[in-house]
Motif scaffolding. Structure first.
Motif, PDB file in Angstrom:
ATOM      1  N   ARG A 194       0.365  -1.139   0.384  1.00 15.99           N
ATOM      2  CA  ARG A 194       0.002  -0.082   0.124  1.00 15.99           C
ATOM      3  C   ARG A 194       0.886   0.957   0.270  1.00 15.99           C
ATOM      4  O   ARG A 194       0.658   2.880  -0.745  1.00 15.99           O
ATOM      5  CB  ARG A 194      -1.185  -0.059   1.357  1.00 15.99           C
ATOM      6  CG  ARG A 194      -2.069  -1.223   1.098  1.00 15.99           C
ATOM      7  CD  ARG A 194      -3.402  -0.301   1.061  1.00 15.99           C
ATOM      8  NE  ARG A 194      -3.792   0.349   1.873  1.00 15.99           N
ATOM      9  CZ  ARG A 194      -4.696   1.397   1.134  1.00 15.99           C
ATOM     10  NH1 ARG A 194      -5.268   1.552   0.268  1.00 15.99           N
ATOM     11  NH2 ARG A 194      -4.976   2.602   2.746  1.00 15.99           N
ATOM     12  N   ARG A 195       1.883   0.990   1.234  1.00 15.38           N
ATOM     13  CA  ARG A 195       2.722   2.298   0.837  1.00 15.38           C
ATOM     14  C   ARG A 195       3.426   2.929  -0.386  1.00 15.38           C
ATOM     15  O   ARG A 195       3.658   3.985  -0.610  1.00 15.38           O
ATOM     16  CB  ARG A 195       4.301   2.285   2.245  1.00 15.38           C
ATOM     17  CG  ARG A 195       3.303   2.648   3.072  1.00 15.38           C
ATOM     18  CD  ARG A 195       3.872   2.095   4.759  1.00 15.38           C
ATOM     19  NE  ARG A 195       3.129   1.325   5.748  1.00 15.38           N
ATOM     20  CZ  ARG A 195       3.525   0.991   6.529  1.00 15.38           C
ATOM     21  NH1 ARG A 195       5.189   0.860   6.625  1.00 15.38           N
ATOM     22  NH2 ARG A 195       2.746   0.827   7.614  1.00 15.38           N
ATOM     23  N   ALA A 196       4.160   1.623  -1.351  1.00 20.48           N
ATOM     24  CA  ALA A 196       4.468   1.608  -2.353  1.00 20.48           C
ATOM     25  C   ALA A 196       3.796   1.903  -3.536  1.00 20.48           C
ATOM     26  O   ALA A 196       3.923   2.704  -3.738  1.00 20.48           O
ATOM     27  CB  ALA A 196       5.288  -0.274  -2.572  1.00 20.48           C
ATOM     28  N   GLU A 197       2.250   1.788  -3.871  1.00 19.07           N
ATOM     29  CA  GLU A 197       1.114   1.777  -4.675  1.00 19.07           C
ATOM     30  C   GLU A 197       0.775   3.117  -4.770  1.00 19.07           C
ATOM     31  O   GLU A 197       1.384   4.353  -5.635  1.00 19.07           O
ATOM     32  CB  GLU A 197       0.731   1.377  -4.522  1.00 19.07           C
ATOM     33  CG  GLU A 197       0.425   0.076  -5.131  1.00 19.07           C
ATOM     34  CD  GLU A 197      -1.060  -1.710  -4.717  1.00 19.07           C
ATOM     35  OE1 GLU A 197      -1.855  -0.788  -3.830  1.00 19.07           O
ATOM     36  OE2 GLU A 197      -0.920  -1.784  -4.839  1.00 19.07           O
ATOM     37  N   ALA A 198       0.779   3.730  -2.871  1.00 20.06           N
ATOM     38  CA  ALA A 198       0.543   5.319  -2.843  1.00 20.06           C
ATOM     39  C   ALA A 198       2.219   6.589  -3.472  1.00 20.06           C
ATOM     40  O   ALA A 198       1.458   7.164  -4.027  1.00 20.06           O
ATOM     41  CB  ALA A 198       0.441   5.764  -1.563  1.00 20.06           C
ATOM     42  N   PHE A 199       3.399   6.009  -3.190  1.00 17.91           N
ATOM     43  CA  PHE A 199       4.595   6.405  -3.265  1.00 17.91           C
ATOM     44  C   PHE A 199       4.081   7.155  -5.088  1.00 17.91           C
ATOM     45  O   PHE A 199       4.725   8.063  -5.209  1.00 17.91           O
ATOM     46  CB  PHE A 199       5.192   5.617  -2.481  1.00 17.91           C
ATOM     47  CG  PHE A 199       6.367   6.913  -2.387  1.00 17.91           C
ATOM     48  CD1 PHE A 199       7.394   8.459  -2.385  1.00 17.91           C
ATOM     49  CD2 PHE A 199       7.494   6.529  -4.027  1.00 17.91           C
ATOM     50  CE1 PHE A 199       8.553   8.509  -2.701  1.00 17.91           C
ATOM     51  CE2 PHE A 199       8.674   6.617  -4.152  1.00 17.91           C
ATOM     52  CZ  PHE A 199       9.455   8.365  -3.702  1.00 17.91           C
ATOM     53  N   LEU A 200       4.453   5.197  -5.685  1.00 19.98           N
ATOM     54  CA  LEU A 200       4.555   5.184  -6.754  1.00 19.98           C
ATOM     55  C   LEU A 200       3.511   6.217  -8.011  1.00 19.98           C
ATOM     56  O   LEU A 200       3.468   7.119  -8.224  1.00 19.98           O
ATOM     57  CB  LEU A 200       4.585   4.348  -7.526  1.00 19.98           C
ATOM     58  CG  LEU A 200       5.934   3.829  -6.813  1.00 19.98           C
ATOM     59  CD1 LEU A 200       5.764   1.776  -7.105  1.00 19.98           C
ATOM     60  CD2 LEU A 200       7.216   4.115  -7.536  1.00 19.98           C
ATOM     61  N   SER A 201       2.044   6.811  -6.791  1.00 23.36           N
ATOM     62  CA  SER A 201       0.987   6.892  -8.215  1.00 23.36           C
ATOM     63  C   SER A 201       0.818   8.127  -7.999  1.00 23.36           C
ATOM     64  O   SER A 201       0.866   8.773  -8.786  1.00 23.36           O
ATOM     65  CB  SER A 201       0.058   6.078  -7.627  1.00 23.36           C
ATOM     66  OG  SER A 201      -0.780   6.519  -6.112  1.00 23.36           O
ATOM     67  N   ALA A 210       9.637   7.827 -11.118  1.00 24.52           N
ATOM     68  CA  ALA A 210      10.110   7.361  -9.371  1.00 24.52           C
ATOM     69  C   ALA A 210      10.361   5.142  -9.954  1.00 24.52           C
ATOM     70  O   ALA A 210       9.702   4.891 -10.894  1.00 24.52           O
ATOM     71  CB  ALA A 210       8.779   6.847  -8.463  1.00 24.52           C
ATOM     72  N   SER A 211      11.039   4.894  -9.192  1.00 27.40           N
ATOM     73  CA  SER A 211      11.003   3.447  -9.457  1.00 27.40           C
ATOM     74  C   SER A 211      11.074   2.365  -8.316  1.00 27.40           C
ATOM     75  O   SER A 211      11.095   3.347  -6.687  1.00 27.40           O
ATOM     76  CB  SER A 211      12.478   3.126  -9.708  1.00 27.40           C
ATOM     77  OG  SER A 211      12.864   3.767 -10.388  1.00 27.40           O
ATOM     78  N   LEU A 212      10.294   1.209  -8.642  1.00 22.99           N
ATOM     79  CA  LEU A 212      10.085   1.114  -7.255  1.00 22.99           C
ATOM     80  C   LEU A 212      10.929  -0.264  -7.033  1.00 22.99           C
ATOM     81  O   LEU A 212      11.874  -1.017  -8.182  1.00 22.99           O
ATOM     82  CB  LEU A 212       8.915  -0.582  -7.581  1.00 22.99           C
ATOM     83  CG  LEU A 212       8.719  -1.237  -6.521  1.00 22.99           C
ATOM     84  CD1 LEU A 212       8.733  -0.942  -5.230  1.00 22.99           C
ATOM     85  CD2 LEU A 212       7.988  -2.699  -7.186  1.00 22.99           C
ATOM     86  N   ILE A 213      12.689  -0.684  -6.077  1.00 18.94           N
ATOM     87  CA  ILE A 213      13.262  -1.356  -5.557  1.00 18.94           C
ATOM     88  C   ILE A 213      13.024  -2.514  -5.272  1.00 18.94           C
ATOM     89  O   ILE A 213      12.926  -2.024  -3.849  1.00 18.94           O
ATOM     90  CB  ILE A 213      14.502  -0.748  -5.136  1.00 18.94           C
ATOM     91  CG1 ILE A 213      15.276   0.432  -5.888  1.00 18.94           C
ATOM     92  CG2 ILE A 213      16.018  -1.396  -4.704  1.00 18.94           C
ATOM     93  CD1 ILE A 213      16.455   1.399  -4.936  1.00 18.94           C
ATOM     94  N   PRO A 214      12.614  -3.469  -5.744  1.00 21.59           N
ATOM     95  CA  PRO A 214      12.224  -4.981  -4.634  1.00 21.59           C
ATOM     96  C   PRO A 214      12.553  -5.824  -4.072  1.00 21.59           C
ATOM     97  O   PRO A 214      14.016  -5.504  -3.628  1.00 21.59           O
ATOM     98  CB  PRO A 214      11.034  -5.503  -6.006  1.00 21.59           C
ATOM     99  CG  PRO A 214      12.102  -5.251  -7.246  1.00 21.59           C
ATOM    100  CD  PRO A 214      12.552  -3.986  -7.211  1.00 21.59           C
ATOM    101  N   VAL A 215      12.085  -5.725  -2.685  1.00 23.93           N
ATOM    102  CA  VAL A 215      12.979  -6.734  -2.098  1.00 23.93           C
ATOM    103  C   VAL A 215      12.142  -8.215  -1.194  1.00 23.93           C
ATOM    104  O   VAL A 215      10.939  -8.139  -1.840  1.00 23.93           O
ATOM    105  CB  VAL A 215      13.362  -5.686  -0.695  1.00 23.93           C
ATOM    106  CG1 VAL A 215      14.821  -5.304  -1.172  1.00 23.93           C
ATOM    107  CG2 VAL A 215      12.144  -5.590   0.401  1.00 23.93           C
ATOM    108  N   ALA A 216      13.440  -9.157  -0.976  1.00 21.05           N
ATOM    109  CA  ALA A 216      12.378 -10.355  -1.052  1.00 21.05           C
ATOM    110  C   ALA A 216      11.456 -10.166   0.723  1.00 21.05           C
ATOM    111  O   ALA A 216      10.447 -10.086   0.965  1.00 21.05           O
ATOM    112  CB  ALA A 216      13.106 -11.520  -0.988  1.00 21.05           C
ATOM    113  N   ILE A 217      12.350  -9.848   1.602  1.00 20.47           N
ATOM    114  CA  ILE A 217      11.969  -9.772   2.598  1.00 20.47           C
ATOM    115  C   ILE A 217      12.003  -7.748   3.589  1.00 20.47           C
ATOM    116  O   ILE A 217      12.890  -6.843   2.941  1.00 20.47           O
ATOM    117  CB  ILE A 217      12.041 -10.684   3.961  1.00 20.47           C
ATOM    118  CG1 ILE A 217      11.883 -11.770   3.047  1.00 20.47           C
ATOM    119  CG2 ILE A 217      12.136 -10.076   5.477  1.00 20.47           C
ATOM    120  CD1 ILE A 217      12.673 -12.547   4.057  1.00 20.47           C
TER     121      ILE A 217
END
Length: 325
Positions: A194-201, A210-217
């Motif tokens: 939710r936080r990532a989606e709000a930031f990116l949108s 803006a980029s998403l840097i994904p992590v496993a945990i």
């Protein structure tokens, strides 16, 4: 030596056994004078209420289960402490059952039902729906914290992740950052997603890259591990979806030896370590004490009215500005 019983207390206090029971029951109808006489007699005799025996009679104990994963995260420790304190203040006894990120929490909740718990609070991943049906059948209310799934008769307390995502983007831009990123394990956490989606949108609506840097945990080690990637992407402003991971980001950047090009970092949760001089982390306060009060209110109100519709309470967040951004 013979165990002191409530009959002994009643005899010593000059009251009925029923009066002894009422004296040790919160909010029960008993005069203050009688309660004081019972307490004094109990103290003189060394009597203690056997809550487990009482639960057999009432078919419900004063235990409330706390099911939690990610206990290495300082925010989780803070959250559980506040939940435990709020329960104890209302004469309930918390029982903690730790679980793991990928474990089936239904098994843990099934174990709690053997203890005739009065309720269950879940901070780990939400279990499959069949366990909610079991709990509903046995009139055991459940409250989920920061979980997205809707289930009948299951209440939720959710942090205001949308505000956090929007405000993080705005603050980074106001601080002079132009190439933004969010670090998040979206597959394993509803809040992170939710936080990532709000930031990116919000960035997209502002026309900002803006980029998403994904992590496993979403933990310290994974935050530490993405520092080089951030430098390669020439990121100059990053939102980490929790402080635990943000501390890893800060330390990772420092270790690269290339952190002279300042990268502004914002976290979330305002854990105690965020204020340490080594981090001085700009972050969002997620008030776990208020959150605990919201949880207990939902839990106790559903104990009183098991059939009311499922409810969602939102916990507000506040930006805490420090040197990192």
């Amino acid at each position: 030596m013979r165990r002191v019983t409530s009959f002994d207390v009643a005899r010593a206090a000059g009251v009925s056994r029923a009066a002894v029971s009422r004296a040790f029951t919160p909010d029960a109808s008993v005069s203050q004078k009688t309660r004081e006489k019972v307490y004094q007699a109990a103290k003189d005799l060394g009597y203690r209420v056997n809550y487990l025996a009482r639960s057999l009679t009432n078919k419900r104990s004063d235990l409330v289960g706390l099911v939690a994963a990610g206990l290495d995260n300082p925010f989780r420790t803070q959250q559980l402490e506040n939940l435990a304190r709020a329960l104890i203040a209302r004469n309930y006894r918390p029982i903690l059952l730790p679980t793991s990120q990928h474990a089936d929490s239904a098994t843990v909740i099934g174990q709690l039902l053997h203890y005739a718990v009065s309720g269950v609070v879940i901070t780990s991943d939400a279990p499959p729906s069949h366990i909610f049906e079991e709990c509903a059948t046995e009139a055991v209310p459940i409250v989920l914290i920061n979980k997205g799934e809707d289930f009948p008769f299951v209440d939720r307390v959710v942090s205001d992740d949308r505000t956090a995502g929007y405000s993080a983007a705005d603050h980074l831009l106001e601080s002079g950052a132009t190439r933004l990123a969010v670090v998040a394990g979206t597959a394993v956490s509803y809040s992170a997603r939710r936080r990532a989606e709000a930031f990116l949108s919000h960035c997209a609506s502002l026309g900002v890259e803006a980029s998403l840097i994904p992590v496993a945990i979403n933990d310290y080690q994974h935050g530490h591990g993405v520092a080089e990637q951030m430098l390669d992407l020439r990121i100059d402003g990053v939102f980490s979806v929790n402080d635990y991971m943000a501390c890893g980001v800060v330390d990772g950047l420092s270790k690269t030896g290339k952190a002279g090009r300042s990268i502004k970092v914002i976290g979330h949760d305002n854990i105690p370590q965020a204020a340490w001089a080594a981090y001085d982390l700009t972050t969002f306060l997620q008030p776990s004490d208020l959150q605990a009060e919201q949880v207990i209110e939902l839990l106790t109100s559903r104990m009183a009215e098991p059939d009311i519709v499922a409810r969602v309470e939102f916990t507000p967040v506040t930006l805490i500005k420090r040197r990192s951004a």
